[in-house]
Design a protein around this motif. Structure first.
Motif, PDB file in Angstrom:
ATOM      1  N   GLY A 177      -3.928  -2.314   0.885  1.00  0.00           N
ATOM      2  CA  GLY A 177      -3.851  -2.699  -0.532  1.00  0.00           C
ATOM      3  C   GLY A 177      -4.981  -3.582  -1.000  1.00  0.00           C
ATOM      4  O   GLY A 177      -4.846  -4.355  -1.953  1.00  0.00           O
ATOM      5  N   THR A 181       0.849  -1.190   0.000  1.00  0.00           N
ATOM      6  CA  THR A 181       0.000   0.000   0.000  1.00  0.00           C
ATOM      7  C   THR A 181       0.881   1.234   0.000  1.00  0.00           C
ATOM      8  O   THR A 181       1.966   1.228   0.558  1.00  0.00           O
ATOM      9  N   THR A 236      -0.838   4.174   0.735  1.00  0.00           N
ATOM     10  CA  THR A 236      -1.694   5.122   1.466  1.00  0.00           C
ATOM     11  C   THR A 236      -1.140   5.453   2.845  1.00  0.00           C
ATOM     12  O   THR A 236      -1.227   6.587   3.303  1.00  0.00           O
ATOM     13  N   ILE A 239      -9.140   1.925   1.990  1.00  0.00           N
ATOM     14  CA  ILE A 239      -9.103   3.376   1.780  1.00  0.00           C
ATOM     15  C   ILE A 239      -9.130   3.648   0.264  1.00  0.00           C
ATOM     16  O   ILE A 239     -10.192   3.842  -0.310  1.00  0.00           O
ATOM     17  N   SER A 240      -7.976   3.565  -0.397  1.00  0.00           N
ATOM     18  CA  SER A 240      -7.875   4.142  -1.737  1.00  0.00           C
ATOM     19  C   SER A 240      -8.672   3.438  -2.833  1.00  0.00           C
ATOM     20  O   SER A 240      -9.120   4.095  -3.779  1.00  0.00           O
TER      21      SER A 240
HETATM   22  C1  LIG Z   1      -4.222   2.487   7.649  1.00  0.00           C
HETATM   23  C2  LIG Z   1      -3.473   1.314   7.152  1.00  0.00           C
HETATM   24  N1  LIG Z   1      -2.975   0.363   8.008  1.00  0.00           N
HETATM   25  C3  LIG Z   1      -2.314  -0.635   7.414  1.00  0.00           C
HETATM   26  S1  LIG Z   1      -2.292  -0.384   5.708  1.00  0.00           S
HETATM   27  C4  LIG Z   1      -3.201   1.073   5.816  1.00  0.00           C
HETATM   28  C5  LIG Z   1      -3.575   1.868   4.613  1.00  0.00           C
HETATM   29  C6  LIG Z   1      -4.684   1.217   3.848  1.00  0.00           C
HETATM   30  O1  LIG Z   1      -4.964   2.010   2.705  1.00  0.00           O
HETATM   31  P1  LIG Z   1      -5.306   1.328   1.306  1.00  0.00           P
HETATM   32  O2  LIG Z   1      -6.618   0.584   1.479  1.00  0.00           O
HETATM   33  O3  LIG Z   1      -5.441   2.498   0.353  1.00  0.00           O
HETATM   34  O4  LIG Z   1      -4.166   0.416   0.964  1.00  0.00           O
END
Ligand SMILES: Cc1ncsc1CCOP(=O)(O)O
Ligand SMILES: C=C1C=NC(C)=NC1=N
Ligand SMILES: [Mg+2]
Length: 210
Positions: free
Chosen positions: A169, A137, A139, A189-190
């Motif tokens: 990811g 990831t 993010t 998230i992304s």
């Molecule tokens: C907050 C967090 N903790 C482990 S990976 C992450 C980011 C996750 O973001 P994405 O879903 O965009 O990979």
């Protein structure tokens, strides 16, 4: 917190979305998101009154749709807003410290990646754990190297029966692997927040989970 609520656990801060964060959140919820975490962190994150206002706006959208609203890290903000829950990492306050400060109804989630961390979380009364990064990831700037869905299987094989979400990811192409490994849900998230159609992104992801 029932496990079904963790099935598609969307996380976003104002700096994670291509478009308007409030529109992205609304669309993601319409696409089937079952839980939301406000995580205002990293490059360009809001602070102070602006951060609080963004949180309030997102909380209102979650409330309107009956989606739990969870705050990352910031206990004071979670208490100020009477959020449904708080998520803390291993280097944040301990669960007992959080429990002391928070009303009993609040969901307390913890990041935990090893059997030991998860067992500690279970013992101290966490409602769920987030385990990752599952895959690579970008993010989370300081994310450690991916541990893969096998880490969740390892937890299950060692008697961790807390609700668990995989994170890191995760996208529609790999989400089912995380569920098959023993997770109750996926945290994203992304692959939703940066999609030009967050509603469709959420829907297509969710189709992979059940
Ligand atoms: C907050 C967090 N903790 C482990 S990976 C992450 C980011 C996750 O973001 P994405 O879903 O965009 O990979
Ligand atoms: C780091 C994290 C791990 N898991 C979850 C659910 N949220 C987070 N912020
Ligand atoms: Mg943290």
């Amino acid at each position: 917190m029932n496990r079904e609520q963790l099935l598609l656990y969307f996380i976003m801060g104002t700096n994670n979305s291509a478009g308007s964060p409030l529109r992205v959140l609304t669309n993601a919820i319409e696409g089937g998101v079952t839980c939301f975490q406000f995580r205002e962190k990293g490059q360009g994150a809001l602070e102070g009154a602006e951060k609080e206002q963004a949180a309030r706006d997102m909380q209102a959208i979650c409330r309107k749709h009956g989606v739990p609203f969870i705050v990352n890290d910031d206990i004071e903000l979670a208490l100020e807003l009477q959020a449904d829950g708080i998520h803390v990492g291993q280097d944040d306050e301990s669960i007992e410290a959080v429990r002391k400060k928070c009303p009993d109804y609040m969901i307390v989630g913890v990041s935990a990646k090893t059997v030991n961390e998860a067992a500690q979380a279970q013992k101290q009364g966490a409602d769920y754990i987030g385990t990752g990064p599952m895959f690579s990831t970008t993010t989370k700037a300081d994310a450690k190297s991916p541990i893969g869905p096998g880490a969740i299987t390892e937890l299950r094989e060692n008697g961790i029966d807390l609700p668990v979400v995989g994170i890191g990811g995760i996208k529609k192409e790999n989400a089912s692997e995380v569920i098959r490994a023993g997770a109750d849900g996926v945290s994203v998230i992304s692959s939703i927040s940066m999609d030009e159609d967050p509603k469709q992104a959420a829907r297509l992801l969710k189709n992979q989970l059940t």
